[in-house]
Design an enzyme around this catalytic site. Structure first.
Site, short mmCIF file in Angstrom:
data_model
loop_
_atom_site.label_atom_id
_atom_site.label_comp_id
_atom_site.label_asym_id
_atom_site.label_seq_id
_atom_site.Cartn_x
_atom_site.Cartn_y
_atom_site.Cartn_z
CG LEU A 43 -12.35 -4.71 -10.06
CD1 LEU A 43 -11.58 -3.79 -9.64
CD2 LEU A 43 -12.40 -5.61 -8.51
CG ASN A 78 -4.98 0.83 -11.71
OD1 ASN A 78 -4.50 0.57 -11.08
ND2 ASN A 78 -3.89 -0.37 -13.16
N GLY A 121 0.48 -0.90 -0.34
CA GLY A 121 -0.22 0.20 -0.16
C GLY A 121 0.48 1.12 0.02
CB SER A 122 4.12 1.94 -1.13
OG SER A 122 4.26 1.53 -2.53
CG ASN A 123 0.80 4.02 -5.49
OD1 ASN A 123 1.57 4.68 -6.28
ND2 ASN A 123 1.57 3.01 -6.22
CD GLU A 130 4.09 3.16 -8.98
OE1 GLU A 130 3.11 2.62 -8.86
OE2 GLU A 130 4.83 1.94 -9.65
CG HIS A 154 -0.19 -0.33 -15.10
ND1 HIS A 154 0.26 -1.84 -14.97
CD2 HIS A 154 1.07 -0.91 -16.54
CE1 HIS A 154 0.78 -2.28 -16.15
NE2 HIS A 154 1.16 -1.94 -16.70
CG ASP A 185 -2.44 -3.32 -16.80
OD1 ASP A 185 -2.15 -3.83 -16.36
OD2 ASP A 185 -4.05 -2.30 -15.51
C1 GRF Z 1 3.92 -1.67 -7.69
O1 GRF Z 1 4.45 -2.37 -8.46
C2 GRF Z 1 3.60 -0.55 -7.90
O2 GRF Z 1 4.30 -0.24 -9.27
C3 GRF Z 1 1.94 -0.94 -8.85
O3 GRF Z 1 1.15 -2.14 -7.74
C4 GRF Z 1 2.66 -2.37 -6.93
C5 GRF Z 1 2.70 -2.46 -5.60
O4 GRF Z 1 2.35 -1.04 -5.10
N1 GRF Z 1 0.85 0.34 -8.59
P1 GRF Z 1 2.48 -0.91 -3.32
O5 GRF Z 1 3.18 -0.35 -2.78
O6 GRF Z 1 1.06 -2.29 -2.83
O7 GRF Z 1 1.17 1.24 -3.61
#
Ligand code: GRF
Length: 203
Positions: A92, A106, A11-13, A173, A108, A144
């Site tokens: 989905l 989303n 979940g970093s994004n 991102e 990508h 995508d």
């Molecule tokens: C990463 O590969 C990112 O590039 C893609 O999803 C994967 C996990 O991202 N969007 P996150 O750290 O869980 O957001």
């Protein structure tokens, strides 16, 4: 604007979106995080920030349709204006997307339409690309391939591995997604008969 973020992993994004939303003047708030994995690390991180979390383990449901129905039922109670998929690793169904079309986006990790699907960084390296990057797009039935809202380019450097390139793209991102969400929340971009329509950019 009320935002619900879907994750499957760290979940970093999602965290980048949550952090951006915490700024006063940001026109959106993350009201909940949904995951298809109870073990997703991002759930604990969201809970730490006081964000409601919901896990829907696929194996707890007899079918994809029932899994999605359970998610949709919770989504209804959350009344999101925008849904952000962020590292959500499950396709989905068309029915699910139709319910949200134009309000679901989303991120990508490639410059779509190049490299849809998985292992995007290794594929870019194998193709000898000098530029890689990431794309925020509207989610449509195909994987995508929805209309593009925003993209950012990232250099591929000699000796890059999939991991070193992935790390460089992920950092970007985390900047691109909040920017794209802001455009959506401010109504500066919308989906119109299959295209992403953006107000005059820049000056
Ligand atoms: C990463 O590969 C990112 O590039 C893609 O999803 C994967 C996990 O991202 N969007 P996150 O750290 O869980 O957001």
């Amino acid at each position: 604007k009320r935002v619900v973020v879907f994750i499957s992993g760290g979940g970093s994004n999602m965290l980048a979106l949550a952090a951006a939303c915490e700024a006063q003047d940001f026109p959106a708030e993350v009201v909940a995080v949904i995951s298809d994995k109870a073990s997703a690390g991002g759930l604990a991180k969201a809970a730490e920030r006081g964000i409601a979390t919901f896990a829907f383990e696929r194996r707890d449901y007899a079918s994809k349709a029932e899994h999605e129905a359970a998610i949709l039922a919770t989504l209804e109670t959350l009344s999101p204006d925008i849904v952000c998929l962020a590292g959500y690793m499950r396709l989905l169904s068309g029915e699910f997307i139709q319910r949200l079309e134009g309000r679901i986006i989303n991120i990508h990790p490639s410059l779509l339409p190049l490299f849809p699907g998985l292992h995007t960084h290794q594929r870019a390296i194998d193709a000898g690309m000098r530029i890689a990057g990431c794309t925020v797009h509207f989610v449509t039935e195909g994987m995508d391939e929805g209309p593009i809202l925003a993209q950012a380019a990232v250099p591929v450097v000699t000796g890059d591995t999939a991991d070193s390139l992935a790390a460089r793209v992920l950092t970007v991102e985390h900047k691109l997604y909040p920017l794209a969400l802001k455009l959506m929340a401010e109504g500066k971009v919308r989906m119109e008969d299959g295209h992403a329509v953006r107000e005059q950019q820049g000056t």
